[in-house]
Design a protein around this motif. Structure first.
Motif, PDB file in Angstrom:
ATOM      1  N   THR A 102       0.943  -1.403   0.007  1.00  0.00           N
ATOM      2  CA  THR A 102       0.043  -0.055   0.168  1.00  0.00           C
ATOM      3  C   THR A 102       0.831   1.230  -0.025  1.00  0.00           C
ATOM      4  O   THR A 102       0.637   2.045  -0.781  1.00  0.00           O
ATOM      5  N   LEU A 103       1.970   1.251   0.555  1.00  0.00           N
ATOM      6  CA  LEU A 103       2.907   2.434   0.648  1.00  0.00           C
ATOM      7  C   LEU A 103       3.305   2.564  -0.649  1.00  0.00           C
ATOM      8  O   LEU A 103       3.428   3.756  -1.018  1.00  0.00           O
ATOM      9  N   VAL A 104       3.828   1.385  -1.364  1.00  0.00           N
ATOM     10  CA  VAL A 104       4.586   1.735  -2.723  1.00  0.00           C
ATOM     11  C   VAL A 104       3.386   2.492  -3.416  1.00  0.00           C
ATOM     12  O   VAL A 104       3.553   3.563  -4.298  1.00  0.00           O
ATOM     13  N   GLU A 105       2.235   1.933  -3.576  1.00  0.00           N
ATOM     14  CA  GLU A 105       1.259   2.556  -4.394  1.00  0.00           C
ATOM     15  C   GLU A 105       0.661   3.931  -3.932  1.00  0.00           C
ATOM     16  O   GLU A 105       0.238   4.697  -4.824  1.00  0.00           O
ATOM     17  N   ARG A 106       0.865   4.210  -2.758  1.00  0.00           N
ATOM     18  CA  ARG A 106       0.437   5.786  -2.251  1.00  0.00           C
ATOM     19  C   ARG A 106       1.595   6.498  -2.925  1.00  0.00           C
ATOM     20  O   ARG A 106       0.989   7.619  -3.415  1.00  0.00           O
ATOM     21  N   LEU A 107       2.861   6.037  -2.892  1.00  0.00           N
ATOM     22  CA  LEU A 107       3.718   7.057  -3.454  1.00  0.00           C
ATOM     23  C   LEU A 107       3.570   7.225  -5.085  1.00  0.00           C
ATOM     24  O   LEU A 107       3.428   8.287  -5.430  1.00  0.00           O
ATOM     25  N   ARG A 108       3.542   6.105  -5.482  1.00  0.00           N
ATOM     26  CA  ARG A 108       3.150   5.922  -7.054  1.00  0.00           C
ATOM     27  C   ARG A 108       1.973   6.794  -7.402  1.00  0.00           C
ATOM     28  O   ARG A 108       2.112   7.602  -8.409  1.00  0.00           O
ATOM     29  N   ALA A 109       0.933   6.680  -6.673  1.00  0.00           N
ATOM     30  CA  ALA A 109      -0.490   7.486  -7.061  1.00  0.00           C
ATOM     31  C   ALA A 109      -0.316   8.779  -6.940  1.00  0.00           C
ATOM     32  O   ALA A 109      -0.665   9.560  -7.540  1.00  0.00           O
ATOM     33  N   GLY A 110       0.560   9.080  -5.585  1.00  0.00           N
ATOM     34  CA  GLY A 110       0.722  10.688  -5.364  1.00  0.00           C
ATOM     35  C   GLY A 110       1.546  11.249  -6.552  1.00  0.00           C
ATOM     36  O   GLY A 110       1.293  12.292  -7.164  1.00  0.00           O
ATOM     37  N   GLY A 111       2.579  10.670  -6.976  1.00  0.00           N
ATOM     38  CA  GLY A 111       3.296  11.031  -8.200  1.00  0.00           C
ATOM     39  C   GLY A 111       2.547  11.161  -9.340  1.00  0.00           C
ATOM     40  O   GLY A 111       3.043  12.073 -10.273  1.00  0.00           O
ATOM     41  N   ALA A 112       1.567  10.245  -9.888  1.00  0.00           N
ATOM     42  CA  ALA A 112       0.914  10.258 -10.917  1.00  0.00           C
ATOM     43  C   ALA A 112      -0.393  11.403 -10.786  1.00  0.00           C
ATOM     44  O   ALA A 112      -1.146  11.262 -11.700  1.00  0.00           O
ATOM     45  N   GLY A 113      -0.568  11.870  -9.659  1.00  0.00           N
ATOM     46  CA  GLY A 113      -1.669  12.712  -9.733  1.00  0.00           C
ATOM     47  C   GLY A 113      -2.918  12.134  -9.328  1.00  0.00           C
ATOM     48  O   GLY A 113      -4.074  12.654  -9.493  1.00  0.00           O
ATOM     49  N   VAL A 114      -2.976  10.872  -8.608  1.00  0.00           N
ATOM     50  CA  VAL A 114      -4.274  10.027  -8.229  1.00  0.00           C
ATOM     51  C   VAL A 114      -4.319  10.313  -6.828  1.00  0.00           C
ATOM     52  O   VAL A 114      -3.530   9.938  -6.082  1.00  0.00           O
ATOM     53  N   PRO A 115      -5.194  11.034  -6.272  1.00  0.00           N
ATOM     54  CA  PRO A 115      -5.701  11.468  -5.038  1.00  0.00           C
ATOM     55  C   PRO A 115      -5.859  10.362  -4.156  1.00  0.00           C
ATOM     56  O   PRO A 115      -5.524  10.305  -2.865  1.00  0.00           O
ATOM     57  N   ALA A 116      -6.665   9.242  -4.603  1.00  0.00           N
ATOM     58  CA  ALA A 116      -6.723   7.969  -3.566  1.00  0.00           C
ATOM     59  C   ALA A 116      -7.058   6.722  -4.419  1.00  0.00           C
ATOM     60  O   ALA A 116      -7.465   6.876  -5.753  1.00  0.00           O
ATOM     61  N   PHE A 117      -7.074   5.627  -3.835  1.00  0.00           N
ATOM     62  CA  PHE A 117      -7.375   4.495  -4.477  1.00  0.00           C
ATOM     63  C   PHE A 117      -7.900   3.359  -3.479  1.00  0.00           C
ATOM     64  O   PHE A 117      -7.849   3.693  -2.256  1.00  0.00           O
ATOM     65  N   PHE A 118      -8.441   2.532  -4.156  1.00  0.00           N
ATOM     66  CA  PHE A 118      -8.993   1.160  -3.092  1.00  0.00           C
ATOM     67  C   PHE A 118      -8.168   0.258  -3.323  1.00  0.00           C
ATOM     68  O   PHE A 118      -7.538  -0.295  -4.221  1.00  0.00           O
TER      69      PHE A 118
END
Length: 248
Positions: A102-118
């Motif tokens: 989850t931490l990896v995806e939170r970092l990747r998402a933040g860098g891609a401009g994705v505010p949140a994910f399930f």
């Protein structure tokens, strides 16, 4: 387009106190240790770090921790640092524990401009339901606990909502880099460095070897230069042994 700066000190000189910083590395491997040391000398404090683990005693983020420079950390593993445990249990450090993937995806998402994910990771635990101690009161009680998170069902499976992380800065370590900021990581030193590099609004990379533009083929680049604003050449680094075991 030339993103090379002359020293680690110059690269981190404008990181202010109170900044959030995504940091690459896993254990002792792939840690931007020279950038961290320069940040220690620079004097910034009240920092929030986002990393797999908050360094070890006397190494990496551990040296910032020992000097009381870190106010809060978001991490997935914290078992290799006695000073971390002391500060956390003593109410000196706020900690947000996050599942590793989850931490990896939170970092990747933040860098891609994705505010949140399930994600299904953490459903049915305090990660989703809340109650994880984030800060103790120094007397054995909990001063701050995590809040419950939104959950939703997809295809019959319950998922929890996690927020992306866009850090103010990122510090990463790479094996090779060019003047445009394109980076190549070596073996397991790749670990958290790519998502950390993506997460930073301003990313600083320490590289062992500097090559000229065009020497790295596009298919070999792990982090494109668009994610990197500064490059510091540090030369080859030696990786220590975290736990040395021998036969009796």
């Amino acid at each position: 387009m030339n993103k090379v700066v002359v020293s680690a000190a110059e690269a981190v000189a404008d990181i202010p106190s109170g900044s959030s910083i995504a940091v690459g590395g896993f254990g002792l491997v792939g840690v931007p240790e020279l950038l961290i040391a320069a940040l220690l000398d620079q004097g910034a404090t009240d920092l929030e770090t986002i990393s797999n683990n908050c360094g070890t005693d006397g190494f990496g983020l551990g040296i910032l921790l020992e000097q009381g420079r870190i106010r809060r950390t978001v991490s997935s593993y914290v078992g290799s640092n006695k000073e971390f445990a002391r500060q956390y249990l003593g109410g000196e450090l706020e900690v947000e524990l996050t599942p590793q993937g989850t931490l990896v995806e939170r970092l990747r998402a933040g860098g891609a401009g994705v505010p949140a994910f399930f994600t299904p990771a953490g459903v049915g635990t305090q990660v989703a339901e809340g109650g994880l101690p984030q800060r103790y009161d120094g007397a054995g009680g909990v001063a701050l606990a995590s809040a419950p998170k939104e959950t939703r069902e997809f295809d019959g499976v319950t998922h929890v909502l996690e927020r992306g992380i866009a850090a103010d800065f990122a510090l990463v370590h790479a094996w090779k880099g060019d003047r445009y900021g394109n980076l190549v990581y070596r073996a397991s030193a790749r670990n958290f460095n790519p998502p950390a590099a993506e997460s930073g609004r301003l990313t600083i990379a320490q590289v062992e070897h500097l090559v000229e533009p065009g020497e790295l083929t596009p298919e070999d680049v792990h982090t494109p230069g668009i994610h990197v604003q500064r490059v510091v050449v540090v030369g080859p680094v030696t990786v220590g042994i975290e736990r040395r075991t021998v036969r009796s």
